[in-house]
Design an enzyme around this catalytic site. Structure first.
Site, PDB file in Angstrom:
ATOM      1  N   ARG A  54       0.814  -1.221   0.000  1.00 30.69           N
ATOM      2  CA  ARG A  54       0.000   0.000   0.000  1.00 30.69           C
ATOM      3  C   ARG A  54       0.851   1.275   0.000  1.00 30.69           C
ATOM      4  O   ARG A  54       0.635   2.176  -0.813  1.00 30.69           O
ATOM      5  CB  ARG A  54      -0.916   0.017   1.230  1.00 30.69           C
ATOM      6  N   THR A  55       1.784   1.373   0.937  1.00 31.01           N
ATOM      7  CA  THR A  55       2.512   2.635   1.112  1.00 31.01           C
ATOM      8  C   THR A  55       3.396   2.927  -0.106  1.00 31.01           C
ATOM      9  O   THR A  55       3.395   4.037  -0.630  1.00 31.01           O
ATOM     10  CB  THR A  55       3.358   2.583   2.403  1.00 31.01           C
ATOM     11  N   LYS A  82      25.688  -4.425  -1.714  1.00 23.54           N
ATOM     12  CA  LYS A  82      27.151  -4.639  -1.699  1.00 23.54           C
ATOM     13  C   LYS A  82      27.784  -3.972  -0.492  1.00 23.54           C
ATOM     14  O   LYS A  82      28.997  -3.783  -0.432  1.00 23.54           O
ATOM     15  CB  LYS A  82      27.774  -4.040  -2.971  1.00 23.54           C
ATOM     16  N   ARG A 104      11.194   3.665   4.031  1.00 20.24           N
ATOM     17  CA  ARG A 104      10.712   2.718   5.047  1.00 20.24           C
ATOM     18  C   ARG A 104      11.927   1.914   5.507  1.00 20.24           C
ATOM     19  O   ARG A 104      12.714   1.432   4.695  1.00 20.24           O
ATOM     20  CB  ARG A 104       9.651   1.775   4.473  1.00 20.24           C
ATOM     21  N   HIS A 134       4.472   5.884  11.663  1.00 21.99           N
ATOM     22  CA  HIS A 134       4.034   5.708  10.266  1.00 21.99           C
ATOM     23  C   HIS A 134       3.087   6.886   9.993  1.00 21.99           C
ATOM     24  O   HIS A 134       1.861   6.727   9.899  1.00 21.99           O
ATOM     25  CB  HIS A 134       3.323   4.361  10.127  1.00 21.99           C
TER      26      HIS A 134
HETATM   27  N1   CP Z   1      -0.418  -0.058   5.923  1.00 25.49           N
HETATM   28  C1   CP Z   1       0.772  -0.315   5.364  1.00 25.49           C
HETATM   29  O1   CP Z   1       1.792   0.296   5.739  1.00 25.49           O
HETATM   30  O2   CP Z   1       0.754  -1.269   4.405  1.00 25.49           O
HETATM   31  P1   CP Z   1       2.009  -1.731   3.548  1.00 25.49           P
HETATM   32  O3   CP Z   1       2.934  -2.474   4.486  1.00 25.49           O
HETATM   33  O4   CP Z   1       1.461  -2.607   2.453  1.00 25.49           O
HETATM   34  O5   CP Z   1       2.679  -0.498   3.011  1.00 25.49           O
END
Ligand code: CP
Length: 298
Positions: A54-55, A82, A104, A134
């Site tokens: 999603r993100t 590497k 992330r 998040h």
């Molecule tokens: N909600 C969320 O962060 O989903 P993903 O891990 O798919 O990005």
């Protein structure tokens, strides 16, 4: 504002402005297709050191729908494999005039470290760091709640593995900033935060009574010892959202889940796909919320 690292750093005014701008994007259907060229001279890089559907996809679509160029680094085939440090990768991309880094990472505060060590005035957006934050998930979740409910008299239950959840932590800060008073945290002892001003419940049937919003969370198995992972059948019986339990909430309660869902563990399929579920609306709103924050920062 240059970066988005946490919800804490946003004022209530910033938060409301982002939500209002995101809602305008939704109203004008600007999140549906690439109609804008607001960011036509900008380049956005996605660096996902942890898995995401999603993100990552919605940040890519959000940037493209604002007219930006998007680089998706495949970290398995990039020089990080590497032994190149994250910071050397960032500086390399800065030399290529990347304007924003969507990151992330499994380590708490990695994005803050990157933001403090940039060589240019690029922006860093936190797409999830460890168990810490998040922020864009909280933005899209608040946008979704605002489309169905009023924050001023909202009752919300957040259910499941709250202790390991960066989503829950960012949402709690956002809900408090928006003035929500009745926030209930429901889960087994080991999954609830030790120190919280919110009401905590180990009995789901009691905690869910008459709430407006039920936000379900998955068990973050990757962030706990094997021994701490509960038996999934027992967990579903005690903390799974099924149709019987949902009837204990208000009749017009909405069901949320940030995804990915584990059907049959924290949520019954009939509830996930049911009329009260806004889970796919959250996904759709993710594009608008991320467009709004990209527009604000770049
Ligand atoms: N909600 C969320 O962060 O989903 P993903 O891990 O798919 O990005």
């Amino acid at each position: 504002m240059q970066h988005l690292l946490t919800i804490e750093e946003l004022t209530q005014q910033d938060l409301k402005a982002i939500l209002s701008n995101a809602q305008k994007i939704v109203d004008n259907k600007q999140h549906y297709s690439n109609q804008l060229n607001t960011l036509k001279d900008k380049t956005v890089a996605n660096l996902f050191f942890e898995n995401s559907t999603r993100t990552r996809c919605s940040f890519e679509l959000a940037a493209k729908r604002l007219g930006a160029e998007v680089l998706n680094l495949d970290l398995k085939t990039s020089a990080t494999a590497k032994g190149e440090t994250v910071l050397d990768t960032i500086h390399t991309l800065e030399a290529m005039h990347v304007n924003a880094f969507i990151i992330r990472h499994g380590e708490n505060d990695l994005q803050k470290f990157v933001a403090e060590n940039l060589k240019t005035n690029a922006s860093v957006l936190n797409a999830g760091d460890g168990t810490h934050a998040h922020p864009t998930q909280a933005l899209l979740d608040m946008l979704t709640i605002a489309q169905y409910k009023n924050f001023s008299d909202l009752s919300i239950a957040i259910v499941g593995d709250i202790a390991h959840s960066r989503v829950a932590k960012s949402n709690l800060v956002a809900l408090e900033k928006l003035g929500v008073k009745d926030i209930r945290l429901i889960g087994p002892e080991a999954f609830l935060p030790k120190d919280t001003p919110c009401q905590t419940y180990h009995d789901f049937d009691i905690g869910i009574k008459e709430v407006d919003v039920v936000m379900m969370l998955r068990i973050q198995k990757e962030r706990m010892d094997e021994a701490a992972i509960p038996d999934t059948k027992e967990y579903f019986q005690a903390f799974g959202l099924d149709q019987r339990r949902l009837k204990l909430a208000k009749a017009d309660a909405i069901v949320m889940h940030p995804g990915p869902m584990n059907r049959g563990i924290e949520i019954e399929a009939a509830v996930a796909d049911g009329e009260q579920s806004v889970i796919l609306k959250q996904v759709e709103n993710g594009i608008a919320a991320r467009m709004a924050i990209l527009k604000m920062l770049l």
